[in-house]
Structure formats: structure tokens, C-alpha cells
Design a protein around this motif. Structure first.
Motif, PDB file in Angstrom:
ATOM      1  N   ILE A 114       0.842  -1.212   0.000  1.00  0.00           N
ATOM      2  CA  ILE A 114       0.000   0.000   0.000  1.00  0.00           C
ATOM      3  C   ILE A 114       0.877   1.264   0.000  1.00  0.00           C
ATOM      4  N   LYS A 115       1.983   1.188   0.719  1.00  0.00           N
ATOM      5  CA  LYS A 115       2.941   2.306   0.705  1.00  0.00           C
ATOM      6  C   LYS A 115       3.358   2.614  -0.735  1.00  0.00           C
ATOM      7  N   VAL A 116       3.629   1.535  -1.499  1.00  0.00           N
ATOM      8  CA  VAL A 116       4.089   1.697  -2.879  1.00  0.00           C
ATOM      9  C   VAL A 116       2.931   2.177  -3.774  1.00  0.00           C
ATOM     10  N   LEU A 117       1.737   1.610  -3.571  1.00  0.00           N
ATOM     11  CA  LEU A 117       0.574   2.056  -4.360  1.00  0.00           C
ATOM     12  C   LEU A 117       0.280   3.535  -4.096  1.00  0.00           C
ATOM     13  N   ASP A 118       0.420   3.962  -2.842  1.00  0.00           N
ATOM     14  CA  ASP A 118       0.170   5.376  -2.514  1.00  0.00           C
ATOM     15  C   ASP A 118       1.153   6.285  -3.245  1.00  0.00           C
ATOM     16  N   LYS A 119       2.380   5.801  -3.383  1.00  0.00           N
ATOM     17  CA  LYS A 119       3.384   6.609  -4.110  1.00  0.00           C
ATOM     18  C   LYS A 119       3.017   6.681  -5.588  1.00  0.00           C
ATOM     19  N   VAL A 120       2.534   5.570  -6.153  1.00  0.00           N
ATOM     20  CA  VAL A 120       2.076   5.567  -7.553  1.00  0.00           C
ATOM     21  C   VAL A 120       0.945   6.582  -7.721  1.00  0.00           C
ATOM     22  N   ALA A 121      -0.014   6.546  -6.785  1.00  0.00           N
ATOM     23  CA  ALA A 121      -1.165   7.455  -6.862  1.00  0.00           C
ATOM     24  C   ALA A 121      -0.701   8.911  -6.847  1.00  0.00           C
ATOM     25  N   GLU A 122       0.256   9.187  -5.970  1.00  0.00           N
ATOM     26  CA  GLU A 122       0.764  10.567  -5.834  1.00  0.00           C
ATOM     27  C   GLU A 122       1.465  11.013  -7.135  1.00  0.00           C
ATOM     28  N   LEU A 123       2.303  10.122  -7.702  1.00  0.00           N
ATOM     29  CA  LEU A 123       3.071  10.506  -8.895  1.00  0.00           C
ATOM     30  C   LEU A 123       2.199  10.625 -10.144  1.00  0.00           C
ATOM     31  N   TYR A 124       1.192   9.754 -10.257  1.00  0.00           N
ATOM     32  CA  TYR A 124       0.409   9.696 -11.496  1.00  0.00           C
ATOM     33  C   TYR A 124      -0.976  10.340 -11.382  1.00  0.00           C
ATOM     34  N   GLY A 125      -1.287  10.883 -10.204  1.00  0.00           N
ATOM     35  CA  GLY A 125      -2.561  11.575 -10.034  1.00  0.00           C
ATOM     36  C   GLY A 125      -3.772  10.649  -9.968  1.00  0.00           C
ATOM     37  N   HIS A 126      -3.582   9.424  -9.480  1.00  0.00           N
ATOM     38  CA  HIS A 126      -4.727   8.518  -9.303  1.00  0.00           C
ATOM     39  C   HIS A 126      -5.221   8.580  -7.863  1.00  0.00           C
ATOM     40  N   THR A 127      -6.440   8.052  -7.653  1.00  0.00           N
ATOM     41  CA  THR A 127      -6.936   7.874  -6.286  1.00  0.00           C
ATOM     42  C   THR A 127      -7.214   6.390  -6.077  1.00  0.00           C
ATOM     43  N   PHE A 128      -6.550   5.789  -5.118  1.00  0.00           N
ATOM     44  CA  PHE A 128      -6.846   4.403  -4.755  1.00  0.00           C
ATOM     45  C   PHE A 128      -7.569   4.416  -3.411  1.00  0.00           C
ATOM     46  N   ASN A 129      -8.820   3.939  -3.409  1.00  0.00           N
ATOM     47  CA  ASN A 129      -9.577   3.819  -2.154  1.00  0.00           C
ATOM     48  C   ASN A 129      -9.451   2.377  -1.659  1.00  0.00           C
ATOM     49  N   TYR A 130      -9.143   2.215  -0.394  1.00  0.00           N
ATOM     50  CA  TYR A 130      -8.949   0.868   0.158  1.00  0.00           C
ATOM     51  C   TYR A 130     -10.103   0.505   1.091  1.00  0.00           C
ATOM     52  N   THR A 131     -10.644  -0.697   0.905  1.00  0.00           N
ATOM     53  CA  THR A 131     -11.682  -1.200   1.813  1.00  0.00           C
ATOM     54  C   THR A 131     -11.150  -2.442   2.497  1.00  0.00           C
ATOM     55  N   ASP A 132     -11.081  -2.431   3.815  1.00  0.00           N
ATOM     56  CA  ASP A 132     -10.568  -3.598   4.551  1.00  0.00           C
ATOM     57  C   ASP A 132     -11.570  -4.737   4.542  1.00  0.00           C
ATOM     58  N   VAL A 133     -11.063  -5.943   4.287  1.00  0.00           N
ATOM     59  CA  VAL A 133     -11.899  -7.146   4.275  1.00  0.00           C
ATOM     60  C   VAL A 133     -11.289  -8.161   5.243  1.00  0.00           C
ATOM     61  N   ASP A 134     -12.132  -8.768   6.079  1.00  0.00           N
ATOM     62  CA  ASP A 134     -11.648  -9.810   6.997  1.00  0.00           C
ATOM     63  C   ASP A 134     -11.758 -11.162   6.317  1.00  0.00           C
ATOM     64  N   MET A 135     -10.654 -11.874   6.258  1.00  0.00           N
ATOM     65  CA  MET A 135     -10.692 -13.253   5.730  1.00  0.00           C
ATOM     66  C   MET A 135      -9.616 -14.075   6.435  1.00  0.00           C
ATOM     67  N   GLY A 136      -9.884 -15.368   6.602  1.00  0.00           N
ATOM     68  CA  GLY A 136      -8.886 -16.252   7.199  1.00  0.00           C
ATOM     69  C   GLY A 136      -9.088 -16.405   8.689  1.00  0.00           C
ATOM     70  N   GLY A 137      -7.981 -16.646   9.391  1.00  0.00           N
ATOM     71  CA  GLY A 137      -8.043 -16.868  10.834  1.00  0.00           C
ATOM     72  C   GLY A 137      -8.618 -15.670  11.566  1.00  0.00           C
ATOM     73  N   CYS A 138      -8.215 -14.462  11.142  1.00  0.00           N
ATOM     74  CA  CYS A 138      -8.708 -13.252  11.836  1.00  0.00           C
ATOM     75  C   CYS A 138     -10.224 -13.145  11.693  1.00  0.00           C
ATOM     76  N   ALA A 139     -10.776 -13.607  10.554  1.00  0.00           N
ATOM     77  CA  ALA A 139     -12.242 -13.565  10.366  1.00  0.00           C
ATOM     78  C   ALA A 139     -12.921 -14.634  11.218  1.00  0.00           C
ATOM     79  N   ILE A 140     -12.238 -15.778  11.390  1.00  0.00           N
ATOM     80  CA  ILE A 140     -12.799 -16.826  12.272  1.00  0.00           C
ATOM     81  C   ILE A 140     -12.889 -16.273  13.693  1.00  0.00           C
ATOM     82  N   ASP A 141     -11.812 -15.598  14.137  1.00  0.00           N
ATOM     83  CA  ASP A 141     -11.806 -15.027  15.487  1.00  0.00           C
ATOM     84  C   ASP A 141     -12.902 -13.979  15.659  1.00  0.00           C
TER      85      ASP A 141
END
Ligand code: NAD
Length: 355
Positions: A22-49
Motif C-alpha cells: 500500500i505504501k508503494v501504491l500510494d506513491k504511484v497514486a501521488e506521482l500519477y494523479g490517481h486515487t486508490f480507495n482501500y476497503t478492509d476485508v476480513d478473511m482467514g483466521g482473523c475472520a474466524i476469530d
């Protein structure tokens, strides 16, 4: 451009490596003028918990409604004793099926800077390792019936012609864009499903006369990948064979931590993840290699968002980082500078330039 990315951090090293991508994607967004919106999704062990389910429907919906999904890894010893259909990995199988991503694309490419990290002899490595494994992802034995009755356990392996044909086409089309050689891997000396696989591949070959099709038995392929990997351009195979062969192929390139993957179906919404697991043995220590995840983000830009220059920029930044002699512990060698996971992500983001 505005893109909505569903982000599954998962378990073990998952959160650490995804943060760096995400650090790298944010840098891409900054350099190229894009907006990346992130939505957190629970999957795996953390979702079982949290939810008692490795991938609740609402979480899957966030993925299918996004423009693409970035995944770290799931699983760990903590959830070893939960019933089979509730295991963390079940969430991953449900995600792949729910997104309809039937084609998994895993490049096995050696970075010249890491030639020493390959366990193969230098004479083999120097011939070049640069091939792609196209793996069928939502059929075969992983999706067949599984049952245990008394002292007998059964897993069912089924493929139909349509399932083989759609992955076969991806294999041929991938070969057309590369060296025009496709090796179809199966076990047709034993399995009916493999005999059908071979028949469909040869029928398809008539539609792709510019691609040279060859057949190889899976046991031979496992041997050839270490004996003479330079012979391969594109390998197409079914789910379980592809799972095993692509781990083998990743290892000969130096580290499982370096390899990205993309999974696509009928739409542009893809699933992007490194090929390794959640590495519980090194989780929370800031020593994991995030490059497989960072390169998966680059694949997302290339294949799902039609941003080839931005993808090139990430790959060139990884190249510059390796050239400058930085290494995480898994690929460390004499004379190089040891860095941790978060420092690796910071340095790659710092080296990113607009192409
Ligand atoms: P693994 O890939 O997690 O680890 C294998 C070895 O490679 C370990 O020594 C680990 O430390 C090392 N490694 C893996 N990724 C690394 C990275 N980025 N940097 C440095 N070293 C790395 O495989 P495993 O140990 O067999 O499985 C651990 C857990 O992950 C299990 O619960 C398994 O089911 C799960 N798993 C999940 C996925 C996924 O989420 N896609 C894939 C495979 C395994």
C-alpha cells in the motif's frame, strides 16, 4: 483514475507485507494523479476469530464489488483444529470461487541480482529462468467432494471440457504474447481427467497454429523444472499440479517471497497475492520480504487497471532497490545491506519514479 481496492491483510505476515504494498501504491497514486480507495476485508483466521467464519458473505461482497482485491496471506497453527469447512484456507477457496477467478498466473523469473540465491547450479541459472505457470484455480480435486468414512478418506477430482477449454485458451493466449511455446502438464498415463485435459488442449491447438504445443507428465515436469528450467515458456496445468509446480518454480528463482500472482476470470476484477503463505514462523518480526506482494500490486495495475506505465514504474523501483544492494533476510548474501520488511517497502516507494 479512481479505483476501489478491497484489501485482505489476513494472518501471520499478511498485514506486514500488505502495508508495504500500500505504501508503494500510494506513491504511484501521488506521482500519477490517481486515487486508490482501500476497503478492509476480513478473511482467514482473523475472520474466524471475529465472525466465526473464514469469509462471511458480507466480506466476500466487498471483494466482488471492488475493482480488484489485494491479498496478503491467511492461515496459521492457531486454527489447525477448527473443522475443515471453517479453516482459514477455506476462506481463500470461497473467495476464488466467489470472484469466479479461474486462471492463476504465476511468473517464475530470476532477477539477475539474485542469481546467487537460487539453489540451482550457476550453469543452469545462467541459461535463464523466465516462464509462467498458468494454473486452473476453481476446479479439480480442491473443489471436489471430500469425505472421511471410518478408516477411508476420499477426495474427488472432476473436470469438464468447458473448464479445461477456458483455462487452455488463457494458456495459448499467454504463449502468443511471449515465446509462443505452451507445455501442457498432466498425468494422462493414469488419470481420466488428464486424458480429457490432453484431448481438449490438442483440439484447441488447431485454433492457435502460431503456438507450439507440447505435452509433459507432471512427474517429469517436476524434474525438468530443476534440471532445465530454460526450456519452458508457458506451462498450463490443472489446480493441484499447478499449486505444487509453482511452489517448486518459485524456489529455483531464489525466494518464495519474491513471486507475485494474478488470478482472473471473465471480468477485469482480479485477485492479486504473493504465492507464499502466512509464514507464522517469522510473523510480527518485521523480517518478511514484501516484494511478492508489491509485485502483485504491479500486476493489478497492469492487468486490471490498464496502467502499464505505473506497473513498469513499480518493477523498475524493485530493480533499483535490488541493484542498490538491499536485501531482506530470505535473500541476504555477503556484501549486501540487510533491511527489514517496512524498510524494504519504504526504499522501493522512495525509488519509484514516473516513467
Ligand atoms: P509459507 O509460504 O507460509 O512459508 C514457507 C517458508 O517460507 C517459511 O519458512 C516462511 O518463513 C518462508 N516465507 C514465506 N513467505 C516469506 C516472505 N514473504 N519472506 C520471507 N520468507 C517467507 O508456507 P507454510 O509454512 O507451509 O504455511 C504457513 C501457513 O500459510 C499455513 O497455515 C498455510 O495453510 C498457509 N498458506 C496460505 C496461503 C495463502 O494465503 N495464499 C498459501 C500457502 C499457505
Amino acid at each position: 483514475m479512481v479505483k476501489n481496492i478491497a484489501v485482505i491483510r489476513g494472518d501471520g505476515i499478511g498485514p506486514e507485507i500488505v502495508n508495504e504494498a500500500i505504501k508503494v501504491l500510494d506513491k504511484v497514486a501521488e506521482l500519477y494523479g490517481h486515487t486508490f480507495n482501500y476497503t478492509d476485508v476480513d478473511m482467514g483466521g482473523c475472520a474466524i476469530d471475529k465472525w466465526g467464519d473464514p469469509l462471511p458473505e458480507a466480506e466476500l461482497k466487498k471483494c466482488t464489488e471492488s475493482d480488484s482485491v489485494l491479498l496478503g496471506a491467511v492461515g496459521g497453527d492457531k486454527w489447525n483444529d477448527v473443522p475443515g469447512n471453517m479453516r482459514p484456507e477455506k476462506g481463500l477457496l470461497r473467495l476464488r470461487a466467489g470472484m469466479g477467478v479461474y486462471s492463476n498466473n504465476r511468473p517464475a523469473k530470476i532477477w539477475p541480482q539474485l542469481a546467487e540465491a537460487s539453489p540451482l547450479k550457476r550453469s543452469i541459472v545462467d541459461k535463464g529462468i523466465d516462464f509462467i505457470i498458468v494454473r486452473e484455480l476453481i476446479g479439480g480435486i480442491y473443489f471436489g467432494e471430500h469425505k472421511t468414512e471410518g478408516d477411508t478418506a476420499t477426495d474427488v477430482l472432476t473436470y469438464n471440457e468447458a473448464e479445461i477449454e477456458r483455462i487452455g485458451r488463457i494458456g495459448f493466449e499467454t504463449a502468443q504474447k511471449r515465446g509462443k511455446r505452451l507445455c501442457s502438464v498432466e498425468k494422462s498415463n493414469v488419470l481420466d481427467s488428464s486424458r480429457l485435459w490432453k484431448k481438449v488442449m490438442h483440439k484447441l491447438a488447431e485454433e492457435y497454429p502460431d503456438v507450439e504445443l507440447s505435452d509433459m507428465l507432471v512427474d517429469n515436469c517436476a524434474m525438468q523444472i530443476v534440471k532445465n528450467p530454460a526450456q519452458f515458456d508457458v506451462v498450463v496445468t490443472e489446480n493441484m499440479f499447478g499449486d505444487i509446480l509453482s511452489d517448486e518454480a518459485s524456489m529455483i528463482t531464489g525466494s518464495i517471497g519474491m513471486i507475485p500472482s494474478s488470478s482472473l476470470g471473465a471480468t477485469a476484477c482480479g485477485l492479486y497475492e504473493p504465492i507464499h503463505g502466512s509464514a507464522p514462523d517469522i510473523a510480527g518480526k518485521d523480517i518478511a520480504n514484501p516484494i511478492g506482494t508489491i509485485l502483485s500490486a504491479a500486476m493489478m495495475l497492469r492487468f486490471s487497471f490498464d496502467m502499464p506505465q505505473e506497473a513498469d514504474a513499480i518493477e523498475n523501483a524493485v530493480w533499483a532497490y535490488l541493484d542498490a544492494g538491499y536485501r531482506t533476510a530470505d535473500i541476504m548474501s555477503d556484501g549486501k545491506t540487510l533491511v527489514g520488511c517496512s524498510e524494504c517497502g519504504r526504499l522501493i516507494a522512495q525509488k519509484l519514479k514516473k516513467e
